[in-house]
Design an enzyme around this catalytic site. Structure first.
Site, PDB file in Angstrom:
ATOM      1  N   ASP A  67       0.818  -1.216   0.000  1.00 29.07           N
ATOM      2  CA  ASP A  67       0.000   0.000   0.000  1.00 29.07           C
ATOM      3  C   ASP A  67       0.853   1.268   0.000  1.00 29.07           C
ATOM      4  O   ASP A  67       2.071   1.209   0.202  1.00 29.07           O
ATOM      5  CB  ASP A  67      -0.954   0.003   1.209  1.00 29.07           C
ATOM      6  CG  ASP A  67      -0.272  -0.446   2.507  1.00 29.07           C
ATOM      7  OD1 ASP A  67       0.970  -0.363   2.585  1.00 29.07           O
ATOM      8  OD2 ASP A  67      -0.981  -0.864   3.432  1.00 29.07           O
ATOM      9  N   ASN A 137      -7.565  -2.899  14.373  1.00 30.97           N
ATOM     10  CA  ASN A 137      -8.940  -3.280  14.035  1.00 30.97           C
ATOM     11  C   ASN A 137      -8.991  -4.489  13.094  1.00 30.97           C
ATOM     12  O   ASN A 137     -10.017  -4.784  12.507  1.00 30.97           O
ATOM     13  CB  ASN A 137      -9.694  -2.090  13.420  1.00 30.97           C
ATOM     14  CG  ASN A 137      -9.024  -1.591  12.133  1.00 30.97           C
ATOM     15  OD1 ASN A 137      -8.072  -2.191  11.653  1.00 30.97           O
ATOM     16  ND2 ASN A 137      -9.526  -0.495  11.591  1.00 30.97           N
ATOM     17  N   HIS A 139      -7.215  -4.858  10.279  1.00 31.81           N
ATOM     18  CA  HIS A 139      -6.975  -4.613   8.848  1.00 31.81           C
ATOM     19  C   HIS A 139      -5.658  -5.239   8.408  1.00 31.81           C
ATOM     20  O   HIS A 139      -4.723  -5.374   9.191  1.00 31.81           O
ATOM     21  CB  HIS A 139      -7.079  -3.129   8.485  1.00 31.81           C
ATOM     22  CG  HIS A 139      -5.938  -2.249   8.894  1.00 31.81           C
ATOM     23  ND1 HIS A 139      -6.099  -1.085   9.620  1.00 31.81           N
ATOM     24  CD2 HIS A 139      -4.604  -2.330   8.657  1.00 31.81           C
ATOM     25  CE1 HIS A 139      -4.927  -0.503   9.789  1.00 31.81           C
ATOM     26  NE2 HIS A 139      -4.004  -1.244   9.234  1.00 31.81           N
ATOM     27  N   GLU A 144      -9.703  -2.017   5.414  1.00 33.28           N
ATOM     28  CA  GLU A 144     -10.378  -1.725   6.671  1.00 33.28           C
ATOM     29  C   GLU A 144     -11.593  -2.642   6.848  1.00 33.28           C
ATOM     30  O   GLU A 144     -12.053  -3.263   5.884  1.00 33.28           O
ATOM     31  CB  GLU A 144     -10.814  -0.252   6.672  1.00 33.28           C
ATOM     32  CG  GLU A 144      -9.661   0.751   6.569  1.00 33.28           C
ATOM     33  CD  GLU A 144      -8.906   0.934   7.893  1.00 33.28           C
ATOM     34  OE1 GLU A 144      -8.968   0.035   8.767  1.00 33.28           O
ATOM     35  OE2 GLU A 144      -8.243   1.971   8.048  1.00 33.28           O
TER      36      GLU A 144
HETATM   37  C1  GLP Z   1      -0.623   0.238   8.583  1.00 36.93           C
HETATM   38  C2  GLP Z   1      -0.229  -0.563   7.339  1.00 36.93           C
HETATM   39  C3  GLP Z   1      -0.369  -2.017   7.562  1.00 36.93           C
HETATM   40  C4  GLP Z   1       0.284  -2.378   8.875  1.00 36.93           C
HETATM   41  C5  GLP Z   1      -0.477  -1.766  10.016  1.00 36.93           C
HETATM   42  C6  GLP Z   1       0.179  -1.999  11.367  1.00 36.93           C
HETATM   43  O1  GLP Z   1      -1.869   0.798   8.534  1.00 36.93           O
HETATM   44  N1  GLP Z   1      -0.956  -0.196   6.172  1.00 36.93           N
HETATM   45  O2  GLP Z   1       0.215  -2.712   6.469  1.00 36.93           O
HETATM   46  O3  GLP Z   1       0.277  -3.770   9.043  1.00 36.93           O
HETATM   47  O4  GLP Z   1      -0.665  -0.397   9.821  1.00 36.93           O
HETATM   48  O5  GLP Z   1       1.214  -1.086  11.568  1.00 36.93           O
HETATM   49  P1  GLP Z   1       2.244  -1.179  12.779  1.00 36.93           P
HETATM   50  O6  GLP Z   1       3.124  -2.315  12.475  1.00 36.93           O
HETATM   51  O7  GLP Z   1       2.942   0.140  12.751  1.00 36.93           O
HETATM   52  O8  GLP Z   1       1.430  -1.386  13.996  1.00 36.93           O
END
Ligand code: GLP
Length: 243
Positions: A67, A137, A139, A144
């Site tokens: 992404d 959440n 995702h 989402e």
């Molecule tokens: C973001 C990314 C995800 C990631 C998630 C968790 O929104 N788009 O790919 O897995 O958040 O992030 P973190 O590892 O910083 O908790």
């Protein structure tokens, strides 16, 4: 689906880095699906160490990130392009920039860009190993809750909780983009092997939901129950209570 507690995030990160290293060792033209976020930092650091110590040729490796934020150029310090450069592509020489793909968040027409990225995945895929983090959440990527299971790469409106969670990477919460381009759930499911990593108390609820076995778009990661080759690695703090 087996959820494996590897104890500490350092141990889990090294384990997953080794899986990626072995993949590239055994197949020069491996295709890797890469993720960003705080969870992945140690994993990429370990991977760079492994590559460096063994001087692995990665020139044929092709990478596809999940992404990118809409509205951030590749040069923006909080863009996922910069994250990947900083943590991996600039740390180990040999990745071919033409083979390292992320959606272009600054594209004039983000819908068109999402379609282009999905076509690229179809042409160049399937991905050998897809690495995933997980949002609080549930995702995955930026899919989402409520995202259809048959979604392909698309433009996403980020939820308030994701904007809040990701605001730590920006100077000001107001700077967090409200939209992103993300691989869809169906795009992610095309990978041959999927490895999800989750660390810390704040991920325990999402991993507990995943562990229940209920498959629902309300918790996007639960789609992974429908994939034949998924591994989930957590640390002590993210491990669901099994009693
Ligand atoms: C973001 C990314 C995800 C990631 C998630 C968790 O929104 N788009 O790919 O897995 O958040 O992030 P973190 O590892 O910083 O908790």
């Amino acid at each position: 689906m087996k959820i494996t507690n590897l104890g500490t995030s350092t141990q889990a990160s090294f384990y997953v880095a080794t899986a990626l290293y072995k993949q590239m060792l055994h197949k020069k033209e491996s295709k890797l699906g890469l993720a960003t976020g705080g969870t992945m930092l140690d994993m990429y650091e370990s991977l760079v160490t492994l590559l460096d110590k063994n001087q692995l040729d990665v020139s044929q490796v092709e990478t596809f990130n999940l992404d990118e934020y809409i509205g951030l150029t590749a040069e923006h310090p909080a863009s996922y392009h910069q994250y990947m450069n900083h943590i991996l592509f600039d740390q180990y020489e040999g990745f071919d920039p033409l083979k390292c793909h992320l959606p272009n968040g600054a594209a004039e027409d983000p819908e068109c860009e999402a379609a282009r990225y999905e076509s690229l995945l179809d042409e160049r895929g399937p991905v050998d190993i897809q690495i995933l983090g997980i949002g609080q959440n549930g995702h995955i990527g930026f899919n989402e809750p409520g995202t259809p299971f048959d979604s392909v790469t698309h433009c996403v409106d980020l939820t308030e909780s994701t904007i809040e969670a990701n605001s730590r990477y920006f100077d000001d919460k107001a700077d967090v983009p409200k939209q992103a381009i993300s691989m869809g759930l169906r795009s992610i499911m095309k990978a041959k092997r999927i490895i999800l990593l989750a660390f810390g108390e704040q991920k325990k609820e999402a991993i507990t939901q995943l562990a229940t076995g209920n498959i629902t778009p309300d918790v996007p990661a639960t789609i992974l129950h429908l994939h034949p080759n998924v591994e989930v690695y957590v640390d002590d703090a993210a491990m669901p209570d099994l009693s």
